[in-house]
Design a protein around this motif. Sequence first.
Motif, mmCIF file in Angstrom:
data_model
loop_
_atom_site.group_PDB
_atom_site.id
_atom_site.type_symbol
_atom_site.label_atom_id
_atom_site.label_comp_id
_atom_site.label_asym_id
_atom_site.label_seq_id
_atom_site.Cartn_x
_atom_site.Cartn_y
_atom_site.Cartn_z
ATOM 1 N N UNK A 144 0.931 -1.156 0.075
ATOM 2 C CA UNK A 144 -0.059 -0.038 0.073
ATOM 3 C C UNK A 144 0.820 1.316 -0.173
ATOM 4 N N UNK A 145 2.016 1.200 0.761
ATOM 5 C CA UNK A 145 2.705 2.491 0.956
ATOM 6 C C UNK A 145 3.544 2.564 -0.554
ATOM 7 N N UNK A 146 3.924 1.403 -1.170
ATOM 8 C CA UNK A 146 4.573 2.003 -2.388
ATOM 9 C C UNK A 146 3.615 2.352 -3.218
ATOM 10 N N UNK A 147 2.292 1.888 -3.305
ATOM 11 C CA UNK A 147 1.332 2.441 -4.326
ATOM 12 C C UNK A 147 1.011 3.802 -4.112
ATOM 13 N N UNK A 148 0.786 4.212 -2.589
ATOM 14 C CA UNK A 148 0.568 5.541 -2.137
ATOM 15 C C UNK A 148 1.762 6.387 -2.714
ATOM 16 N N UNK A 149 3.002 6.112 -2.578
ATOM 17 C CA UNK A 149 4.181 6.949 -2.999
ATOM 18 C C UNK A 149 4.241 7.018 -4.518
ATOM 19 N N UNK A 150 4.090 5.940 -5.334
ATOM 20 C CA UNK A 150 4.239 6.008 -6.685
ATOM 21 C C UNK A 150 3.034 6.945 -7.063
ATOM 22 N N UNK A 151 1.841 6.914 -6.550
ATOM 23 C CA UNK A 151 0.619 7.787 -7.005
ATOM 24 C C UNK A 151 0.825 9.314 -6.583
ATOM 25 N N UNK A 152 1.333 9.589 -5.479
ATOM 26 C CA UNK A 152 1.581 10.903 -5.270
ATOM 27 C C UNK A 152 2.791 11.498 -5.961
ATOM 28 N N UNK A 153 3.863 10.941 -6.299
ATOM 29 C CA UNK A 153 4.745 11.238 -7.194
ATOM 30 C C UNK A 153 4.388 11.367 -8.616
ATOM 31 N N UNK A 154 3.564 10.479 -9.184
ATOM 32 C CA UNK A 154 3.140 10.351 -10.635
ATOM 33 C C UNK A 154 1.936 11.700 -10.522
ATOM 34 N N UNK A 155 1.265 11.867 -9.708
ATOM 35 C CA UNK A 155 0.210 12.932 -9.800
ATOM 36 C C UNK A 155 0.646 14.341 -9.868
#
Lengths: 396, 166
Positions: A144-155
């Motif tokens: 979940x943490x990796x998903x959240x990190x990826x998403x915030x960087x990407x957005x």
Amino acid sequence: MNFFLLSLIKAAVVAFVLLTTLAYLQWVERKVIAHIQVRMGPSRVGPHGLMQPLADVIKLITKEDLIPPYVNKFLYLAAPFLAITMALLSISVIPFGGGFSVFGDPTWMQLTDLNIGVLFVLAVSSVGVYGIALAGWASNNKYSLLGGLRSSAQMISYELPLSLAIAAPLLLANSLRLRHIVQQQDHFYLGFIPRWNIFQGPMPQIFSFIIFLIAAFAETNRIPFDLPEAENELVAGYHTEYSSMKFAAFFMAEYANMVTVCSMTTTLFLGGWLPLWPESLGSNYLPSLVFAGAGAVALYHGLNPVRPRDRLTLPVVAAVFFLLALIFLIPAGHAVLAPLFWFAAKTGTLLFVFIWVRGTLPRFRYDQLMGFAWKFLFPVAVVNLLVTGIMVAVFS
Amino acid sequence: MDVLLFLIFASIAVVCGVNVVVQSHPISSAVSLIGVMGSLAVLYLLLGAEFIAAAQVIVYAGAIMVLFIFVIMLLNAGGETRRGRSFLAQLLGVPLLIAFLGLMAYFVQQLFPGSPVVHFGAFQGGTAQAVGRALFTQFLLPFEVVSVLILIAILGAVVLAQKEMD
């Protein structure tokens, strides 16, 4: 009828239509993906699986609502709420059609016309990132943490080309009001080329349209940019630990973001509710023709039934389509419904493109995704904005 | 109505601001800071500065705070442990705080005596057009100086990142 009551009714209608669209968009997506992959898709619940969304909703509501131990309870519960609220909020400034009157009261097919409409959508979507980022962190799970990190960087990265791509048509429109932006795309060049922003002089916004669409895929976490929920690396990404309606909230937020982004594209680049070709060349007969055609197909299959029950059901469906075609022929009905038809047609086509891309393209690698945003999309968007600015300054 | 909305959002801002300091976990502090930014945006909106309000949400709440949270999540910073406060802090903390707040209140009273109450819609200079015109006519020099300053900061960040890579 006073303003308050009218706004309440409009909000209720928009909310009902939006939520129904979200439910059926998922059905459409499953059907289209299935046909791309030469499968049948949902077909058991109701004719052609049309009751599948309802069944899914019942399933999700009745599932056990699990809160894992060791989560940060406040943020864990707040995250899906934040995601769905921010996703549903931006539809309130989208104009669906022109003006009409209810019992003599003039009003617009839009919930509210803010003079910072474009900025409002950007602000709401940028706050929506927190839903995903905090869900990833509060779940206390490495995937979940990796998903959240990826998403915030990407957005954050894709918000830059997205905003720059929006800025270019704003130079042509000279306004942040979404209704003005649509109205200035009215009329036609040479009598048949629409003055939509992707065709409009002095600088047709075809590049910013493409940049906007690509960035929109990343902003909505859709394939080919769905790294935050890449199932072969991260289980399900930021919503791994969520179940029942909290999972449904994330699911709905993704589809609501898709609808918002497609409506924004329609409004900013494709002329909103305006028709594709002028009424003098018969664009106002198209809705009737489309519905009459659908009715004729249904009637033909009703008269040559594959299954015995088709003899009864399909003529009813045909009658409904013919009725719709007739309503579009009545001037009063046409004036109100034709803008809605064009808006829905354009937004629907864009939504189909989103689904089509999901069925066609593979996922990017994460460094490719970031490199693409910063090394290609961002410079191209800046150059496009500069050229548009110079053209507008020179020619108007 | 204006006063009521102002009181509600001003108190949310103050509570969130206190919460930033009181919370022991960095993520909770950051989330409280987002609350401060959001309620500040509402206060701008109440003053009739809708462009500034939108910019506040997009830039501060939407970009800068996302970066803060991103870094906190990336470093996986845990909650800080409380140690006992020193004797001097326990003795002088509250009186000094009260003295500081009193001084602030006194100066505000002296500098802006009896300033008129602002009502929603009374101020017309907050639209995007008005802000743009002011930036490119009246405040052109400060605006350009600030953009050069930001450019220098970007160059500095690039240089520092390259040093790290070598």
